[in-house]
Motif scaffolding. Sequence first.
Motif, mmCIF file in Angstrom:
data_model
loop_
_atom_site.group_PDB
_atom_site.id
_atom_site.type_symbol
_atom_site.label_atom_id
_atom_site.label_comp_id
_atom_site.label_asym_id
_atom_site.label_seq_id
_atom_site.Cartn_x
_atom_site.Cartn_y
_atom_site.Cartn_z
ATOM 1 N N SER A 215 41.799 63.726 76.552
ATOM 2 C CA SER A 215 42.713 62.272 77.459
ATOM 3 C C SER A 215 41.995 61.281 76.243
ATOM 4 C CB SER A 215 41.202 61.936 78.455
ATOM 5 O OG SER A 215 40.190 62.191 77.829
ATOM 6 N N ASP A 216 42.186 59.792 77.424
ATOM 7 C CA ASP A 216 42.147 58.890 76.817
ATOM 8 C C ASP A 216 41.265 58.404 75.620
ATOM 9 O OD1 ASP A 216 44.578 58.531 77.662
ATOM 10 O OD2 ASP A 216 44.349 56.629 79.117
ATOM 11 N N ALA A 217 40.083 59.027 76.658
ATOM 12 C CA ALA A 217 38.496 58.964 75.872
ATOM 13 C C ALA A 217 37.819 60.500 75.623
ATOM 14 C CB ALA A 217 37.913 58.199 77.406
ATOM 15 N N LEU A 218 38.749 61.307 75.651
ATOM 16 C CA LEU A 218 38.114 62.791 74.591
ATOM 17 C C LEU A 218 39.129 62.596 73.373
ATOM 18 C CD1 LEU A 218 36.409 64.691 75.184
ATOM 19 C CD2 LEU A 218 38.175 66.173 76.493
ATOM 20 N N LEU B 138 41.443 54.138 66.115
ATOM 21 C CA LEU B 138 40.271 52.594 65.944
ATOM 22 C C LEU B 138 40.011 52.954 67.701
ATOM 23 C CD1 LEU B 138 38.857 50.603 65.045
ATOM 24 C CD2 LEU B 138 40.848 49.157 64.803
ATOM 25 N N VAL B 139 38.382 52.987 67.915
ATOM 26 C CA VAL B 139 38.479 52.467 69.449
ATOM 27 C C VAL B 139 38.264 51.769 69.832
ATOM 28 C CG1 VAL B 139 37.052 53.876 71.762
ATOM 29 C CG2 VAL B 139 38.039 55.092 69.395
ATOM 30 N N GLU B 140 38.499 50.340 71.100
ATOM 31 C CA GLU B 140 37.558 49.935 71.162
ATOM 32 C C GLU B 140 36.950 49.909 72.485
ATOM 33 O OE1 GLU B 140 39.022 45.258 71.115
ATOM 34 O OE2 GLU B 140 40.291 46.249 70.463
ATOM 35 N N LEU B 141 36.129 49.966 72.718
ATOM 36 C CA LEU B 141 34.970 49.393 74.117
ATOM 37 C C LEU B 141 35.349 47.751 74.839
ATOM 38 C CD1 LEU B 141 31.865 51.748 73.751
ATOM 39 C CD2 LEU B 141 33.793 51.996 74.482
ATOM 40 N N ASN B 142 35.795 47.826 76.097
ATOM 41 C CA ASN B 142 35.575 46.276 76.560
ATOM 42 C C ASN B 142 34.031 46.308 77.578
ATOM 43 O OD1 ASN B 142 35.977 47.455 79.405
ATOM 44 N ND2 ASN B 142 38.570 46.671 78.729
ATOM 45 N N ALA B 143 33.767 45.276 78.189
ATOM 46 C CA ALA B 143 32.827 45.166 79.689
ATOM 47 C C ALA B 143 32.202 46.648 80.115
ATOM 48 C CB ALA B 143 33.313 43.999 80.012
ATOM 49 N N LYS B 144 34.009 46.760 80.960
ATOM 50 C CA LYS B 144 33.738 48.257 81.336
ATOM 51 C C LYS B 144 34.163 49.903 81.092
ATOM 52 C CE LYS B 144 36.456 45.728 84.901
ATOM 53 N NZ LYS B 144 37.469 46.008 86.115
ATOM 54 N N GLY B 145 34.015 50.109 79.174
ATOM 55 C CA GLY B 145 33.854 50.725 78.927
ATOM 56 C C GLY B 145 35.303 51.400 77.947
ATOM 57 N N ALA C 104 38.398 50.788 76.195
ATOM 58 C CA ALA C 104 39.875 50.124 76.473
ATOM 59 C C ALA C 104 40.878 50.410 75.481
ATOM 60 C CB ALA C 104 39.240 48.876 76.079
ATOM 61 N N SER C 105 41.205 51.544 74.529
ATOM 62 C CA SER C 105 41.643 51.582 73.803
ATOM 63 C C SER C 105 42.034 52.142 72.771
ATOM 64 C CB SER C 105 42.798 50.435 73.184
ATOM 65 O OG SER C 105 41.800 49.480 72.365
ATOM 66 N N ALA C 106 42.701 53.480 71.889
ATOM 67 C CA ALA C 106 42.507 53.749 70.846
ATOM 68 C C ALA C 106 43.580 53.256 70.095
ATOM 69 C CB ALA C 106 41.964 55.003 71.494
#
Length: 396
Positions: A222-225, A247-254, A256-258
């Motif tokens: 999944s996007d986050a797994l 390369l994973v990016e977290l934003n303020a909500k959790g 964001a992208s990989a």
Amino acid sequence: MRILHTSDWHLGRSFHREDLLGHQGAFVDHLLEVVEAEKVDVVVVSGDVYDRALPHVDAVALADETFARLAASRAKVVVSSGNHDSAQRLGFGSRLMDAAGVFVRTSAASVGSPVVLKDRHGDVAIHAIPFLDPSALLEPWSLGHRSHEAALSEAMTRVRRDLAARTKTRSVVLAHAFVAGATPSESERDISVGGVSRVATSTFDGIDYTALGHLHGPHVLSDALRYSGSPLAYSFSEADQVKGSWLVELNAKGFASARWIDAPVPRRLSRISGSLADLLTDRSLADREQDWVQATLTDVPRPARAMEQLRRRFPRTLVLQFPAPVTDVQAPGRPAPGTSDHAIALDFVRHVRGVEATPAESALLQDAFDACCHDPELDVLVGASLGSDNDGGRSA
């Protein structure tokens, strides 16, 4: 926060007796370059830093150099142990390394106690779950049944308990496991316990990003797994896999992208198949001559000195194999009384190979049987010698 997700370095591993330490060192150089070029805040390593519990001194030296270079970089580092690692050895000095920004977590006792880092949006709790042995935790954790899913479910219960006590904290989990939906390759060590090894994806529900390790190919469940896979190929079954890191990016909500970042390929793997004559003359294989090669020969009968001939064109051929033999539909029956050993052996060769033994092979088999046949005269001489030894040299 920018997170570089990698795993399964297997430092010290060889590839069909080819030393990979130099190639692993090249990956470390690449890793440091990515940290600087992509402004990485955290490097996470989801287990199997080493290939064995007792790593070679050169592998330990490379790990030491790697962590020292990462500690001197802009990034923090969070590492969990895998099933190939010795938790005690990898975790030695972990409290001292914490002060340098290299957080190594190898003990089940640490589960539920995260590494907490900050960015401009607030806290990120990174829970590094080491490889968990269900047999060792069956009683201490009251698992109920012995499986990896039971152990990881209890670990995630502890993780969620910690996260519930925090406010506005984003979450990252490192786990070394076989999660359902992913496909293994030949080079991973089986971690099944009583045949129960798979873990449901739902085990990690609610986590902003889960960095998985153990499988050597990249997978997006999944996007986050995600699995990052190993940085190098460790079996020919991985010849078609693309190696690298997320390369994973977290934003303020959790989450964001990989974005996928390719790792360098120090030497390509190729699997080729055909008759020996075709492989030695096929012009389309010219660009594979310097690859590490696994060759499958279709010749019947098998050609003599096949590896020697292949290596004249493909000097880095590492594996030579043949398709499964074509066997008789009817297996050889019980030999008739008086059938010679030589005849039984020839019948067996015909059965498993599908063709008769050559005259030279038949003669070799006959020589072998003649060399080990019963020799009554030799038995008498040996018996007499043993008898004289046993009575201290006196004659009977």
